[in-house]
Write an enzyme that holds these catalytic residues in place. Structure first.
Site, short mmCIF file in Angstrom:
data_model
loop_
_atom_site.label_atom_id
_atom_site.label_comp_id
_atom_site.label_asym_id
_atom_site.label_seq_id
_atom_site.Cartn_x
_atom_site.Cartn_y
_atom_site.Cartn_z
N ARG A 12 0.85 -1.21 0.00
CA ARG A 12 0.00 0.00 0.00
C ARG A 12 0.88 1.25 0.00
O ARG A 12 2.11 1.17 0.12
CB ARG A 12 -0.93 0.00 1.21
N GLY A 13 0.21 2.38 -0.15
CA GLY A 13 0.90 3.68 -0.01
C GLY A 13 2.07 3.86 -0.95
O GLY A 13 2.02 3.51 -2.14
N ILE A 14 3.14 4.40 -0.41
CA ILE A 14 4.33 4.71 -1.21
C ILE A 14 4.94 3.43 -1.79
O ILE A 14 5.32 3.38 -2.97
CB ILE A 14 5.36 5.47 -0.34
N ARG A 34 3.36 -6.85 5.97
CA ARG A 34 3.35 -7.39 7.32
C ARG A 34 2.04 -8.09 7.64
O ARG A 34 2.03 -9.12 8.29
CB ARG A 34 3.59 -6.26 8.32
N GLY A 82 7.91 1.07 7.09
CA GLY A 82 8.16 1.93 8.24
C GLY A 82 6.89 2.18 9.02
O GLY A 82 5.79 2.01 8.49
N TYR A 145 10.42 8.47 15.69
CA TYR A 145 10.38 8.34 14.23
C TYR A 145 11.52 9.14 13.58
O TYR A 145 12.24 8.63 12.72
CB TYR A 145 9.02 8.84 13.75
N LYS A 149 14.63 7.75 11.29
CA LYS A 149 14.76 8.16 9.89
C LYS A 149 16.08 8.92 9.65
O LYS A 149 16.68 8.80 8.58
CB LYS A 149 13.56 9.01 9.48
#
Ligand code: NAD
Length: 237
Positions: A12-14, A34, A82, A145, A149
């Site tokens: 999903r997403g990026i 996951r 992440g 976070y 990163k």
């Protein structure tokens, strides 16, 4: 030439946008996820979806075995998976801190180390890690976070120095705020405040992050390593 590409967190997403861009270019793409069921779109694109929690080295090993079996050794790794667990410092438990680091930083270490086995043998490889503008600027309520990163930058640059002579490149893409499930939790007010800070005046679409990743994995980027490419609408400058 069709390459074996792995995108972690590609359901999903990026990550999904990144998987799509490589699959549409004709690469052999695998993604890890996951939980949940990967979207049907991935199957129609011919993408191999492997369930794997990157906080578990044994699952990482099993996932690589399956991918190597079906696609050959990974030549392009996009370490995208992440999580966030946002809270203010005095409310942040050690678990809140450790679990974010274990996924975002140590999880990236696990998948990068395993990919490099094949890359060293092949004497070539491309690794792109997805950091965040928050890792460069910091953000209130996101110390765990941001630390995880920011650490990816030191990790990637160290590996760029260590393994440049082996023809393996390590680069970082640092997105700004992107329209995905991760940012859906923000309130309209928080969103408006963020957009107000972004010179380009809007969120990014996942495809705009995927374009930078695709470039860093291309032949045109052969001489780029240890770079941090912001794709943040100017937010981090
Ligand atoms: P998302 O929450 O939609 O997707 C995260 C992905 O990571 C999911 O596929 C999930 O399955 C996977 N994942 C999480 N924990 C995992 C684990 N332990 N093992 C395996 N997979 C795991 O998030 P997104 O917005 O698509 O973010 C993708 C990456 O981009 C993340 O690293 C995120 O920190 C980064 N990023 C996102 C934004 C943003 O605004 N959305 C901005 C900057 C950076």
């Amino acid at each position: 030439m069709s390459r074996s590409v792995l995108v972690t967190g590609g359901n999903r997403g990026i990550g999904l946008a990144i998987a799509r861009v490589f699959a549409e270019a004709g690469d052999k793409v695998a993604i890890t996820y996951r939980s949940g069921e990967p979207p049907q779109e991935l199957a129609s694109l011919g993408v191999l979806a492997v369930r794997c929690d990157i906080t578990d080295s044994e699952q990482v090993e099993q996932a690589y075995k399956e991918i190597e079996d079906k696609h050959g050794a990974v030549e392009v790794l996009v370490a995208n998976a992440g999580i966030t667990k946002d809270t203010l410092l005095m409310r942040m438990s050690e678990e809140d801190f450790a679990s974010v680091v274990d996924t975002n930083l140590t999880g990236t270490f696990r998948v990068v180390k395993r990919a490099n086995r094949g890359m060293l043998r092949a004497k070539k490889g491309r690794v792109v890690m997805i950091s965040s503008v928050v890792g460069l600027l910091g953000a209130a309520g996101q110390a765990n976070y941001a630390a995880s990163k920011a650490a990816l930058v030191g990790f990637a640059r160290s590996l760029a120095r260590e393994l440049g002579s082996r023809n393996i490149t390590f680069n970082v893409v640092a997105p700004g705020f992107v329209d995905t499930d991760m940012t859906k939790v923000l309130t309209d007010e928080q969103r408006a405040a963020i957009v107000g800070q972004v010179p380009l005046g809007r969120y990014a679409q996942p495809e705009e992050i995927a374009a930078a990743v695709s470039f860093l994995a291309s032949d045109d980027a052969a001489y780029i390593t240890g770079a941090v490419i912001p794709v943040d609408g100017g937010l981090g400058m």
